[in-house]
Design a protein around this motif. Structure first.
Motif, PDB file in Angstrom:
ATOM      1  N   UNK A   1      14.404   7.174  -9.825  1.00 56.85           N
ATOM      2  CA  UNK A   1      14.849   6.685  -8.883  1.00 56.85           C
ATOM      3  C   UNK A   1      13.699   6.021  -8.495  1.00 56.85           C
ATOM      4  N   UNK A   2      14.131   4.633  -7.747  1.00 54.30           N
ATOM      5  CA  UNK A   2      13.052   3.771  -8.124  1.00 54.30           C
ATOM      6  C   UNK A   2      13.130   3.465  -6.463  1.00 54.30           C
ATOM      7  N   UNK A   3      11.293   4.025  -5.898  1.00 51.42           N
ATOM      8  CA  UNK A   3      10.825   3.096  -5.145  1.00 51.42           C
ATOM      9  C   UNK A   3      10.927   2.110  -4.248  1.00 51.42           C
ATOM     10  N   UNK A   4      11.183   1.327  -3.148  1.00 53.30           N
ATOM     11  CA  UNK A   4      10.973   0.711  -2.688  1.00 53.30           C
ATOM     12  C   UNK A   4       9.664  -0.470  -1.753  1.00 53.30           C
ATOM     13  N   UNK A   5       9.448  -1.370  -1.119  1.00 53.53           N
ATOM     14  CA  UNK A   5       8.260  -1.942  -0.882  1.00 53.53           C
ATOM     15  C   UNK A   5       8.094  -1.343   0.112  1.00 53.53           C
ATOM     16  N   UNK A   6       8.721  -0.818   0.794  1.00 60.69           N
ATOM     17  CA  UNK A   6       9.083  -0.005   2.571  1.00 60.69           C
ATOM     18  C   UNK A   6       9.572  -0.749   3.215  1.00 60.69           C
ATOM     19  N   UNK A   7      10.371  -1.561   2.961  1.00 59.57           N
ATOM     20  CA  UNK A   7      11.200  -2.923   3.941  1.00 59.57           C
ATOM     21  C   UNK A   7      11.646  -1.657   5.162  1.00 59.57           C
ATOM     22  N   UNK A   8      12.186  -1.646   6.447  1.00 60.97           N
ATOM     23  CA  UNK A   8      13.117  -1.331   7.503  1.00 60.97           C
ATOM     24  C   UNK A   8      13.197   0.011   7.197  1.00 60.97           C
ATOM     25  N   UNK A   9      14.228   0.743   7.526  1.00 56.95           N
ATOM     26  CA  UNK A   9      14.226   2.130   7.161  1.00 56.95           C
ATOM     27  C   UNK A   9      14.271   2.865   5.599  1.00 56.95           C
TER      28      UNK A   9
ATOM     29  N   UNK B   1       9.565   4.927  -0.231  1.00 55.09           N
ATOM     30  CA  UNK B   1       8.499   4.293  -0.347  1.00 55.09           C
ATOM     31  C   UNK B   1       7.074   4.775  -1.303  1.00 55.09           C
ATOM     32  N   UNK B   2       6.349   5.646   0.250  1.00 56.16           N
ATOM     33  CA  UNK B   2       5.185   5.731  -0.941  1.00 56.16           C
ATOM     34  C   UNK B   2       5.758   7.038  -1.660  1.00 56.16           C
ATOM     35  N   UNK B   3       4.836   8.074  -2.183  1.00 54.10           N
ATOM     36  CA  UNK B   3       5.079   8.711  -3.497  1.00 54.10           C
ATOM     37  C   UNK B   3       5.540   9.998  -3.148  1.00 54.10           C
TER      38      UNK B   3
ATOM     39  N   UNK C   1       6.141  -2.526  -5.756  1.00 54.99           N
ATOM     40  CA  UNK C   1       6.973  -1.532  -4.834  1.00 54.99           C
ATOM     41  C   UNK C   1       5.489  -1.049  -4.401  1.00 54.99           C
ATOM     42  N   UNK C   2       5.430   0.270  -5.002  1.00 56.26           N
ATOM     43  CA  UNK C   2       4.130   1.391  -4.693  1.00 56.26           C
ATOM     44  C   UNK C   2       3.125   0.553  -3.952  1.00 56.26           C
TER      45      UNK C   2
ATOM     46  N   UNK D   1       1.537   0.832  -0.164  1.00 60.63           N
ATOM     47  CA  UNK D   1       0.997   1.420   0.936  1.00 60.63           C
ATOM     48  C   UNK D   1      -0.741   1.947   0.215  1.00 60.63           C
ATOM     49  N   UNK D   2       0.103   2.477  -1.501  1.00 60.94           N
ATOM     50  CA  UNK D   2      -1.113   2.725  -2.095  1.00 60.94           C
ATOM     51  C   UNK D   2      -1.926   2.221  -2.678  1.00 60.94           C
ATOM     52  N   UNK D   3      -3.275   1.830  -2.592  1.00 62.30           N
ATOM     53  CA  UNK D   3      -4.055   0.740  -2.834  1.00 62.30           C
ATOM     54  C   UNK D   3      -4.498   0.701  -4.461  1.00 62.30           C
ATOM     55  N   UNK D   4      -3.014   0.527  -4.962  1.00 60.08           N
ATOM     56  CA  UNK D   4      -3.613   0.486  -6.950  1.00 60.08           C
ATOM     57  C   UNK D   4      -5.415  -0.240  -7.728  1.00 60.08           C
ATOM     58  N   UNK D   5      -5.661  -1.165  -6.546  1.00 58.16           N
ATOM     59  CA  UNK D   5      -6.453  -1.798  -7.158  1.00 58.16           C
ATOM     60  C   UNK D   5      -7.656  -1.153  -6.390  1.00 58.16           C
TER      61      UNK D   5
END
Length: 285
Positions: free
Chosen positions: A146-154, A158-160, A184-185, A189-193
């Motif tokens: 399963x690959x989550x998305x960037x959180x667009x739409x419904x 998208x989050x872990x 995507x993650x 909204x997950x601030x990897x940086x």
């Protein structure tokens, strides 16, 4: 190997002939391919000679291979025809993956269309996707990743922590895994940086689905800032994530042995540079 690094390769003209030729030019240690038009519903049979050559050459070179299912697949759709086509398309990708010796099939987690509640869409995902997992009874059957998305739409995932309800809907099936896309993650909204951002995100993921479920990583930097909900990939170190979080990724226990696939811009030269950059980050840890 701690983490094989490779890329998504073009296969028009032959899985082995073109795909593996491209992979060698990248010095790729792992590959990902399409086995159908990613933007269509066709389910082509494939070329048995190319299948056998691809499988045998990947095995001989110890190159793990993965299939990316078409983008149109959405088991959460309110349109019956889309769901029916999604079933046929994903079943095709899973079957073709076994035929070419791929270890996993990546599929996007989809969205709840038509304004329906997420719970209703997830129940529908269960109804139509779980039987496909139950069909994976051969020893050489691939995992469904399963690959989550960037959180667009419904978006359903998208989050872990969104993987939690998804896994529950699938009874945490033993053939179910995760492909984590760093762009995507981050976009979700997950601030990897941020300080220890990659470690914290991977900790959250393991806390949600348990150990051993992370099977593949799509290593992509992001053209946009954290939380932008935009799926725009950038070359490693050239985007808002930056190089350091990828170095951090290599030292996390959850990524032990997990391959990295780049899906970045720049054509063959850009891809080769990104593969080399990730290997450099890996080998200096």
């Amino acid at each position: 190997m701690r983490n094989p690094v490779g890329g998504h390769v073009p296969v028009a003209g032959g899985l082995a002939k073109v795909g593996l030729g491209y992979a060698r030019e990248l010095a790729a240690e792992t590959v990902q391919v399409f086995v159908a038009n990613p933007r269509g519903w066709a389910t082509p049979a494939g070329n048995p000679a190319q299948d056998e050559l691809f499988r045998s050459e990947c095995a001989a070179d110890a190159v793990p291979a993965y299939v990316h299912a078409p983008y149109l697949i959405n088991f959460g759709s309110h349109t019956e025809a889309t769901v029916e086509r999604s079933v046929l398309s994903l079943r095709h990708s899973l079957r073709r993956a076994r035929e070419i010796g791929a270890l996993g099939v990546v599929v996007h987690t989809g969205s709840a269309t038509g304004g329906r509640p997420r719970e209703v869409a997830l129940a529908q995902v269960r109804t139509h996707m779980l039987p496909l997992l139950d069909e994976l009874t051969h020893d050489d059957d691939p995992f469904l990743l399963l690959e989550s998305t960037a959180g667009q739409g419904s978006s359903l995932c998208s989050r872990t922590w969104d993987f939690g309800p998804y896994f529950e809907a699938m009874d945490s099936h033993p053939k179910l895994g995760i492909c984590l896309d760093t762009c995507h993650i981050y976009a979700a909204g997950h601030d990897l940086a941020g300080p220890s951002g990659m470690r914290q995100t991977l900790d959250l993921l393991v806390g949600t689905v348990g150990e051993g479920r992370l099977k593949l990583i799509h290593a992509n930097d992001s053209k946009d800032v954290v939380g932008a909900h935009k799926d725009r990939h950038e070359n490693i170190g050239a985007g808002h994530i930056g190089a350091e979080p990828f170095a951090e990724l290599f030292s996390h226990p959850a990524t032990e042995g997990v391959p990295l696939i780049i899906e970045t811009p720049g054509g063959k030269e850009g891809h080769a540079a990104d593969v080399a950059r990730l290997k450099e980050l890996r080998d200096t840890r």
